[in-house]
Design a protein around this motif. Structure first.
Motif, mmCIF file in Angstrom:
data_model
loop_
_atom_site.group_PDB
_atom_site.id
_atom_site.type_symbol
_atom_site.label_atom_id
_atom_site.label_comp_id
_atom_site.label_asym_id
_atom_site.label_seq_id
_atom_site.Cartn_x
_atom_site.Cartn_y
_atom_site.Cartn_z
ATOM 1 N N ALA A 180 0.864 -1.187 0.000
ATOM 2 C CA ALA A 180 0.000 0.000 0.000
ATOM 3 C C ALA A 180 0.893 1.227 0.000
ATOM 4 O O ALA A 180 2.030 1.184 0.474
ATOM 5 C CB ALA A 180 -0.914 0.004 1.224
ATOM 6 N N TRP A 181 0.358 2.324 -0.519
ATOM 7 C CA TRP A 181 1.164 3.537 -0.541
ATOM 8 C C TRP A 181 0.295 4.775 -0.662
ATOM 9 O O TRP A 181 -0.882 4.704 -1.029
ATOM 10 C CB TRP A 181 2.189 3.501 -1.666
ATOM 11 C CG TRP A 181 1.659 3.494 -3.075
ATOM 12 C CD1 TRP A 181 1.247 4.561 -3.817
ATOM 13 C CD2 TRP A 181 1.511 2.350 -3.937
ATOM 14 N NE1 TRP A 181 0.861 4.161 -5.072
ATOM 15 C CE2 TRP A 181 1.021 2.817 -5.165
ATOM 16 C CE3 TRP A 181 1.780 0.977 -3.767
ATOM 17 C CZ2 TRP A 181 0.759 1.952 -6.234
ATOM 18 C CZ3 TRP A 181 1.515 0.124 -4.831
ATOM 19 C CH2 TRP A 181 1.019 0.607 -6.039
ATOM 20 N N ALA A 234 2.035 -0.021 10.540
ATOM 21 C CA ALA A 234 0.830 0.532 11.147
ATOM 22 C C ALA A 234 0.825 2.053 11.131
ATOM 23 O O ALA A 234 -0.228 2.685 10.942
ATOM 24 C CB ALA A 234 0.687 0.021 12.581
ATOM 25 N N GLY A 235 2.003 2.672 11.333
ATOM 26 C CA GLY A 235 2.055 4.130 11.350
ATOM 27 C C GLY A 235 1.663 4.746 10.031
ATOM 28 O O GLY A 235 0.889 5.708 9.983
ATOM 29 N N SER A 236 2.177 4.205 8.939
ATOM 30 C CA SER A 236 1.814 4.716 7.621
ATOM 31 C C SER A 236 0.384 4.347 7.247
ATOM 32 O O SER A 236 -0.321 5.124 6.605
ATOM 33 C CB SER A 236 2.792 4.183 6.571
ATOM 34 O OG SER A 236 4.088 4.698 6.772
ATOM 35 N N ALA A 237 -0.048 3.148 7.641
ATOM 36 C CA ALA A 237 -1.423 2.736 7.349
ATOM 37 C C ALA A 237 -2.424 3.681 7.996
ATOM 38 O O ALA A 237 -3.509 3.921 7.456
ATOM 39 C CB ALA A 237 -1.654 1.310 7.836
ATOM 40 N N THR A 259 -7.808 -0.041 6.792
ATOM 41 C CA THR A 259 -8.190 -1.140 7.689
ATOM 42 C C THR A 259 -7.682 -2.474 7.168
ATOM 43 O O THR A 259 -7.817 -3.491 7.853
ATOM 44 C CB THR A 259 -9.719 -1.203 7.840
ATOM 45 O OG1 THR A 259 -10.317 -1.372 6.538
ATOM 46 C CG2 THR A 259 -10.263 0.076 8.472
ATOM 47 N N ASP A 260 -7.089 -2.481 5.983
ATOM 48 C CA ASP A 260 -6.636 -3.724 5.357
ATOM 49 C C ASP A 260 -5.124 -3.901 5.405
ATOM 50 O O ASP A 260 -4.618 -4.993 5.167
ATOM 51 C CB ASP A 260 -7.073 -3.777 3.890
ATOM 52 C CG ASP A 260 -8.567 -3.938 3.728
ATOM 53 O OD1 ASP A 260 -9.243 -4.274 4.719
ATOM 54 O OD2 ASP A 260 -9.066 -3.715 2.614
ATOM 55 N N ASN A 261 -4.385 -2.835 5.673
ATOM 56 C CA ASN A 261 -2.931 -2.883 5.674
ATOM 57 C C ASN A 261 -2.371 -2.427 7.015
ATOM 58 O O ASN A 261 -3.063 -1.814 7.828
ATOM 59 C CB ASN A 261 -2.364 -2.001 4.554
ATOM 60 C CG ASN A 261 -2.243 -2.726 3.233
ATOM 61 O OD1 ASN A 261 -1.292 -3.471 2.997
ATOM 62 N ND2 ASN A 261 -3.239 -2.521 2.367
ATOM 63 N N GLY A 262 -1.102 -2.739 7.227
ATOM 64 C CA GLY A 262 -0.394 -2.217 8.383
ATOM 65 C C GLY A 262 -0.376 -3.103 9.602
ATOM 66 O O GLY A 262 0.379 -2.860 10.544
ATOM 67 N N ARG A 263 -1.190 -4.172 9.618
ATOM 68 C CA ARG A 263 -1.239 -5.055 10.789
ATOM 69 C C ARG A 263 -1.429 -6.502 10.334
ATOM 70 O O ARG A 263 -1.931 -6.761 9.235
ATOM 71 C CB ARG A 263 -2.375 -4.671 11.734
ATOM 72 C CG ARG A 263 -2.226 -3.280 12.342
ATOM 73 C CD ARG A 263 -3.358 -2.987 13.321
ATOM 74 N NE ARG A 263 -3.322 -1.617 13.775
ATOM 75 C CZ ARG A 263 -2.602 -1.180 14.810
ATOM 76 N NH1 ARG A 263 -1.850 -2.043 15.481
ATOM 77 N NH2 ARG A 263 -2.630 0.091 15.174
ATOM 78 N N ILE A 264 -1.050 -7.409 11.198
ATOM 79 C CA ILE A 264 -1.346 -8.829 11.003
ATOM 80 C C ILE A 264 -2.319 -9.217 12.109
ATOM 81 O O ILE A 264 -1.972 -9.225 13.288
ATOM 82 C CB ILE A 264 -0.076 -9.693 11.092
ATOM 83 C CG1 ILE A 264 0.917 -9.306 9.984
ATOM 84 C CG2 ILE A 264 -0.423 -11.176 10.980
ATOM 85 C CD1 ILE A 264 2.245 -10.042 10.061
#
Length: 561
Positions: free
Chosen positions: A219-220, A493-496, A502-507
């Protein structure tokens, strides 16, 4: 996709977890556990202790621009001027042989200011490599252009030309342009370059997405969605690729706020028409370029540069304009994304955000056209920051968007930054550790194609304040280093959080699988070894988009992809 990733270290976007397995079913993370799954997946990966992270989220990148440049006259890999000139000669020979009228202009970039005295290239040098076709090559930082004589002739650029507001034309003692243009002066030539076709912009997006995915980025935030520096606005390309399914990464576009806006309400209304709050591509952010860069002495400073040229740099917007436009955009629901390099630009952005937060103004989470709830305003680059302004980021809720790769003694830092900044400001550079200690929210990005988009190289510099390939490998202000957990959290997570993703940055269970598998576990390595880590597997929206691992072992007679 059915997949179990076994024997893996797991960083979930916040911290290292105790479990060693992630299970994916139908493209969704279904379980984070220990040992084999009760019902094994069709395919397994034995990670051998490698680190699994959320897919990286690049909070400041120019994906279509970078992709197009990679497919054009790309000289970003040149280590010396001689190498760059040979790359230009080769490109000219290859494209001239094609006898394609569309190749009349030589377009590309990636040159380093450190390869030229004072940072300014000349047309005479470029003429030797490209004498017969007009050429415009953007610098690696995209704040300058190198043009040849044919290009200046085509644009009518001569000793009578004047630079637009915020621009600089480098001239010789007689007033004749030498072939180097800074900031808005680039437009004097780029306006004469044929616009890229729909197919070329789409090809750039495809190449940019491929490159970012290969590095584990899923993601970006595209930091300029608009016409800029000779590049065509990629908005329509993003929309089309999202609707066709070709865009499988999650993207937020930062809509470009042009210099010279007079009717703020009309501009906000125009951008509101472009706002998109749902889908693979969203347009919920607005980008302000507040100043230039230190190398060309266009970064805005509170005190004069210490070189003989002096000056305070360039501020593209007045205090009144920033406060009025920030307030209007905030009320309309947009998140604001600022480029700020110099301490005066950082201060101006913070002052404008503070005015928006003052009683009687917007900024309290009002509902608008773009977003609802708390704003996600941020300042990118934050190169030179007055220590008095560091705690204001946390106080105002402004994210510091770090391009960590630059916080080292590279050639440009040594030759074109420190001599112009002086001793005091040389101690204010990239205050990542200070941001973290004062509680500021952190995000990270690459600014590719300005520099590599490899997250592991940027994280290495964030940890060590040095880079193995830097001109001087001594640490730059080592007290401003951050730890591995802080850096990984910022790049995931910080950039997300800035993307409102809600779909990126975490597992976590129930979330689409957006994951990156590193070649090693940096938590078990010395910080000085982090730059050697590579990405080996990228899963984007539940499907594998990059894979250098051995064939995945099937565990049932079912094969799943």
């Amino acid at each position: 996709m059915e997949l179990d990733i076994l024997d893996v270290a797991i960083f979930d976007g916040e911290a290292l977890r105790p479990e060693n397995r992630v299970s994916i079913r139908d493209g969704v993370i279904t379980e984070i556990g220990t040992g084999p799954a009760a019902v094994p997946a069709a395919h397994t990966i034995a990670a051998g202790g490698r680190l699994l992270t959320p897919g990286f989220v690049d909070a400041h990148v120019h994906t279509t621009f970078g992709g197009q440049e990679a497919l054009a006259c790309d000289i970003s890999a040149a280590g010396t001027l001689d190498e760059a000139l040979q790359m230009i000669r080769d490109y000219v020979a290859d494209t001239t042989a094609m006898n394609d009228p569309a190749n009349d202009w030589v377009i590309g970039g990636g040159w380093s200011m450190a390869h030229f005295p004072g940072g300014d290239p000349s047309a005479d040098i470029l003429d030797e490599a490209c004498p017969d076709r007009p050429a415009i090559l953007l610098s690696a930082d995209h704040h300058s252009a190198w043009v040849n004589t044919k290009a200046m002739t085509a644009a009518g650029l001569d000793e009578t030309s004047t630079a637009p507001a915020g621009g600089v034309i480098i001239t010789d003692p007689s007033g004749r342009p030498t072939g180097c243009l800074h900031e808005s002066a680039i437009d004097l030539v780029s306006a004469h370059v044929p616009a890229a076709s729909d197919e070329e912009v789409l090809a750039g997006l495809r190449e940019g997405q491929r490159y970012l995915n290969s590095l584990g980025v899923t993601a970006w935030m595209d930091a300029i969605v608009g016409d800029y520096g000779g590049h065509r606005d990629p908005y329509g390309t993003y929309v089309g690729a999202a609707e066709s399914g070709e865009l499988h990464s999650e993207v937020v576009g930062s809509l470009w706020w042009p210099r010279g806006v007079e009717d703020i309400d009309a501009e906000v209304a125009r951008l509101t028409e472009l706002a998109r709050t749902d889908g693979r591509f969203r347009a919920t952010s607005v980008k302000f370029m507040l100043d230039g860069i230190v190398e060309s002495r266009t970064a805005a400073m509170s005190n004069e540069y210490t070189c003989t040229c002096g000056g305070f740099g360039t501020s593209y917007f007045t205090k009144d304009h920033l406060e009025a436009s920030f307030a209007a955009l905030d009320a309309a629901g947009f998140d604001i994304h600022c480029h700020a390099i110099g301490d005066a630009a950082v201060k101006a952005a913070l002052d404008a955000f503070a005015a928006v937060r003052s009683p009687g103004t917007a900024g309290t989470g009002t509902t608008g056209a773009a977003n609802t709830g708390e704003r996600r305003h941020h300042i990118a680059h934050v190169q030179v920051v007055d220590p008095a302004d560091v705690p204001r980021f946390a106080d105002l809720g402004i994210t510091a968007n770090l391009q960590a790769l630059w916080a080292c003694y590279d050639e440009q830092m040594i030759d074109l930054n420190l001599p112009f900044l002086g001793t005091e400001r040389g101690g204010w550079l990239y205050p990542f550790g200070s941001f973290a200690r004062t509680g500021a929210h952190l995000a990270m990005g690459s600014d590719w194609p300005v520099s590599t988009a490899n997250p592991w190289e940027a994280i290495h510099v964030a940890l060590n304040r040095s880079h193995p390939a830097a001109a001087d490998t001594a640490p730059l202000l080592p007290d401003e280093a951050i730890d591995l957990t802080t850096a990984l959290r910022a790049y995931t997570a910080g950039s997300a959080q800035l993307l409102r993703s809600t779909d990126n940055g975490r597992i976590r269970p129930g979330q689409p699988a957006n994951l990156a598998l590193a070649s090693a576990n940096p938590f078990s390595l010395p910080p000085a070894a982090v730059a050697g880590i590579t990405n080996e597997l990228t899963i984007c929206d539940g499907r594998i988009v990059y894979d250098t691992l051995p064939p995945h072992a099937p565990t049932t007679t079912d094969s799943a992809s």
